[in-house]
Motif scaffolding. Structure first.
Motif, PDB file in Angstrom:
ATOM      1  N   GLY A 114       0.787  -1.228   0.000  1.00  0.00           N
ATOM      2  CA  GLY A 114       0.000   0.000   0.000  1.00  0.00           C
ATOM      3  C   GLY A 114       0.816   1.271   0.000  1.00  0.00           C
ATOM      4  N   GLN A 139      -2.537  -4.465  -3.137  1.00  0.00           N
ATOM      5  CA  GLN A 139      -2.400  -4.184  -1.710  1.00  0.00           C
ATOM      6  C   GLN A 139      -2.638  -2.705  -1.407  1.00  0.00           C
ATOM      7  OE1 GLN A 139       1.549  -5.553  -0.681  1.00  0.00           O
ATOM      8  NE2 GLN A 139       0.850  -7.654  -0.359  1.00  0.00           N
ATOM      9  N   TRP A 141      -5.484  -0.583  -2.501  1.00  0.00           N
ATOM     10  CA  TRP A 141      -6.775   0.071  -2.729  1.00  0.00           C
ATOM     11  C   TRP A 141      -6.969   1.158  -1.675  1.00  0.00           C
ATOM     12  CZ3 TRP A 141     -12.058  -1.185  -0.541  1.00  0.00           C
ATOM     13  CH2 TRP A 141     -13.047  -0.453  -1.206  1.00  0.00           C
ATOM     14  N   LYS A 163      -8.363  -7.297   0.401  1.00  0.00           N
ATOM     15  CA  LYS A 163      -7.155  -7.112   1.195  1.00  0.00           C
ATOM     16  C   LYS A 163      -7.232  -5.860   2.060  1.00  0.00           C
ATOM     17  CE  LYS A 163      -4.095  -9.678  -1.869  1.00  0.00           C
ATOM     18  NZ  LYS A 163      -2.984  -9.643  -2.853  1.00  0.00           N
ATOM     19  N   THR A 164      -8.229  -5.031   1.812  1.00  0.00           N
ATOM     20  CA  THR A 164      -8.405  -3.798   2.568  1.00  0.00           C
ATOM     21  C   THR A 164      -9.586  -3.878   3.520  1.00  0.00           C
ATOM     22  OG1 THR A 164      -7.409  -2.492   0.781  1.00  0.00           O
ATOM     23  CG2 THR A 164      -8.778  -1.300   2.361  1.00  0.00           C
ATOM     24  N   PRO A 260      -7.716   4.486   5.217  1.00  0.00           N
ATOM     25  CA  PRO A 260      -6.271   4.756   5.125  1.00  0.00           C
ATOM     26  C   PRO A 260      -5.715   5.499   6.333  1.00  0.00           C
ATOM     27  CG  PRO A 260      -7.335   5.200   3.032  1.00  0.00           C
ATOM     28  CD  PRO A 260      -8.436   4.963   4.028  1.00  0.00           C
ATOM     29  N   ARG A 263      -5.310   3.018   9.208  1.00  0.00           N
ATOM     30  CA  ARG A 263      -4.186   2.122   8.953  1.00  0.00           C
ATOM     31  C   ARG A 263      -2.847   2.858   9.119  1.00  0.00           C
ATOM     32  NH1 ARG A 263      -4.640  -2.771   5.960  1.00  0.00           N
ATOM     33  NH2 ARG A 263      -6.778  -3.545   5.945  1.00  0.00           N
ATOM     34  N   SER A 290      -1.893   3.681   2.134  1.00  0.00           N
ATOM     35  CA  SER A 290      -2.919   2.941   2.866  1.00  0.00           C
ATOM     36  C   SER A 290      -2.316   1.581   3.181  1.00  0.00           C
ATOM     37  CB  SER A 290      -4.201   2.783   2.043  1.00  0.00           C
ATOM     38  OG  SER A 290      -5.200   2.100   2.779  1.00  0.00           O
ATOM     39  N   PHE A 292      -1.176  -1.997   3.845  1.00  0.00           N
ATOM     40  CA  PHE A 292      -1.788  -3.319   3.986  1.00  0.00           C
ATOM     41  C   PHE A 292      -1.311  -3.985   5.269  1.00  0.00           C
ATOM     42  CE2 PHE A 292      -1.127  -7.957   3.131  1.00  0.00           C
ATOM     43  CZ  PHE A 292      -2.454  -8.337   3.254  1.00  0.00           C
ATOM     44  N   HIS A 347      -4.736  -3.419  10.336  1.00  0.00           N
ATOM     45  CA  HIS A 347      -6.043  -3.190   9.722  1.00  0.00           C
ATOM     46  C   HIS A 347      -6.993  -2.417  10.633  1.00  0.00           C
ATOM     47  CE1 HIS A 347      -8.436  -6.183  11.924  1.00  0.00           C
ATOM     48  NE2 HIS A 347      -7.485  -7.081  11.729  1.00  0.00           N
ATOM     49  N   GLN A 348      -8.025  -1.862  10.036  1.00  0.00           N
ATOM     50  CA  GLN A 348      -8.893  -0.878  10.694  1.00  0.00           C
ATOM     51  C   GLN A 348      -9.815  -1.469  11.741  1.00  0.00           C
ATOM     52  OE1 GLN A 348      -8.827  -1.667   7.496  1.00  0.00           O
ATOM     53  NE2 GLN A 348     -10.854  -2.395   6.885  1.00  0.00           N
TER      54      GLN A 348
END
Length: 367
Positions: A114, A139, A141, A163-164, A260, A263, A290, A292, A347-348
């Motif tokens: 990302g 990776q 987006w 993946k997001t 983003p 992350r 952003s 990954f 990750h979020q």
């Protein structure tokens, strides 16, 4: 003793079903000429054919890669010429110049983890040599290069939404000459949804891990017994496979433009705690990244990943297995990265406390 499991892949909280759909989806899903597929490798296969690339044409590809993109290029009939990356995890320009031949038609550019590559630089480089630019944002987006979403500069760009966000599958293609969209109907994606819910429960509590992790592992291995999983990791499958019904329904509810930022915030927490172990190419995070995952370099490699798992952190040895067509000894930088770089979760769906917990566990193991 069963522990909570903090994994790299985004999990799927039960509350996702109560979230309202966003009125506008982010790039490239807001573009009328984008196409959606089950996997990004399918998008790449279709995109190459739509651009007129085929047998006899050569593509320059980084030696540091996943492998599925290489298989998709080969299945599209292309000749893949590998080039090593620099310590900045970007194509080695001197090596690219040596690799260009009369059949070279395109450069394959990967936005690893990302982090945006300098797309304008590589666009100029390709234009000066009459080459197409293929952007791999699988990776990446939601990442941006300055004010521009990744994927707007190349002649083709591919994205992996799963993946997001915690959907079962789903990829997108944006292409100068878009192909026809898949005509088939996707399956329901129930088993993969259960796996993502299991990951969420495993992150929340030891009890959730005890109850749902075995189910998640069953789903993961369903249909894989007796299969060469290294080979299966790369195989193209049916390029006309559309996203599952579950992914299509969940995606508008999970495509949060704030992802983003979350992350990046998690990435910076880990960077502050583990700065001396960050590979050079990821030491400075661009504002548009952003991430990954968070890259952590160690000579312990897979042994450290095993120790982390025992402590409740599921780290990935990033791109451990190259495509079988790669002569690994010819590409020392890529080979070192494969053996030494672990990916940690940012990750979020994680809480700030869980990210600090990952940092504490890693420091405990390496100090």
């Amino acid at each position: 003793m069963r522990r909570r499991r903090l994994g790299v892949w985004p999990s799927l909280p039960p509350g996702a079903y109560l979230r309202p759909a966003f009125e506008t989806l982010p790039y490239p899903l807001d573009q009328p000429n984008h196409r959606r597929y089950e996997r990004a490798r399918h998008a790449l296969w279709h995109g190459c054919r739509a651009l007129g690339l085929g047998p006899g044409d050569q593509v320059l590809v980084p030696a540091y890669h996943h492998g599925s993109e290489v298989e998709a290029l080969l299945q599209a009939g292309l000749d893949v010429r590998f080039v090593d990356v620099t310590e900045q995890i970007e194509p080695d320009e001197a090596a690219l110049e040596r690799a260009i031949g009369p059949r070279t038609k395109a450069l394959y550019l990967i936005h690893v983890l990302g982090f945006p590559q300098d797309t304008r630089r590589w666009r100029r480089w390709c234009d000066e040599r009459g080459l197409l630019l293929l952007e791999d944002a699988a990776q990446a987006w939601l990442a941006r290069d300055g004010d521009t979403p990744l994927g707007t500069v190349g002649d083709l760009a591919i994205f992996c939404m799963y993946k997001t966000v915690g959907i079962p599958d789903g990829a997108a293609l944006i292409c100068a000459t878009p192909p026809e969209p898949p005509s088939a109907t996707g399956d329901r994606g129930v088993f993969e949804v259960l796996k993502r819910h299991g990951a969420w429960a495993s992150e929340r509590s030891a009890l959730g891990a005890a109850v749902l992790t075995p189910l998640s592992e069953f789903v993961k291995t369903r249909g894989e017994r007796g299969v060469d999983l290294v080979h299966r990791e790369f195989e193209l499958g049916d390029p006309d496979s559309p996203p599952s019904a579950a992914s299509e329904w969940l995606l508008p509810r999970l495509a949060d433009p704030a992802i983003p930022e979350i992350r990046r915030r998690h990435f910076l927490i880990l960077q502050d705690a583990l700065r001396e172990f960050v590979p050079t190419g990821f030491s400075d995070m661009p504002t548009g990244a952003s991430p990954f995952a968070f890259p952590f370099e160690s000579d312990l490699g897979e042994a450290l990943a095993d120790d982390l798992f025992d402590e409740g952190v599921k780290a990935l040895l990033l791109w451990k297995n190259p495509h079988p067509s790669l002569a690994v000894d010819d590409f020392p930088v890529a080979t070192r990265l494969r053996r030494r770089v672990l990916a940690l979760s940012v990750h979020q769906e994680l809480t700030t406390g869980e990210v600090y917990r990952i940092a504490d566990i890693v420091r405990h193991l390496i100090d």
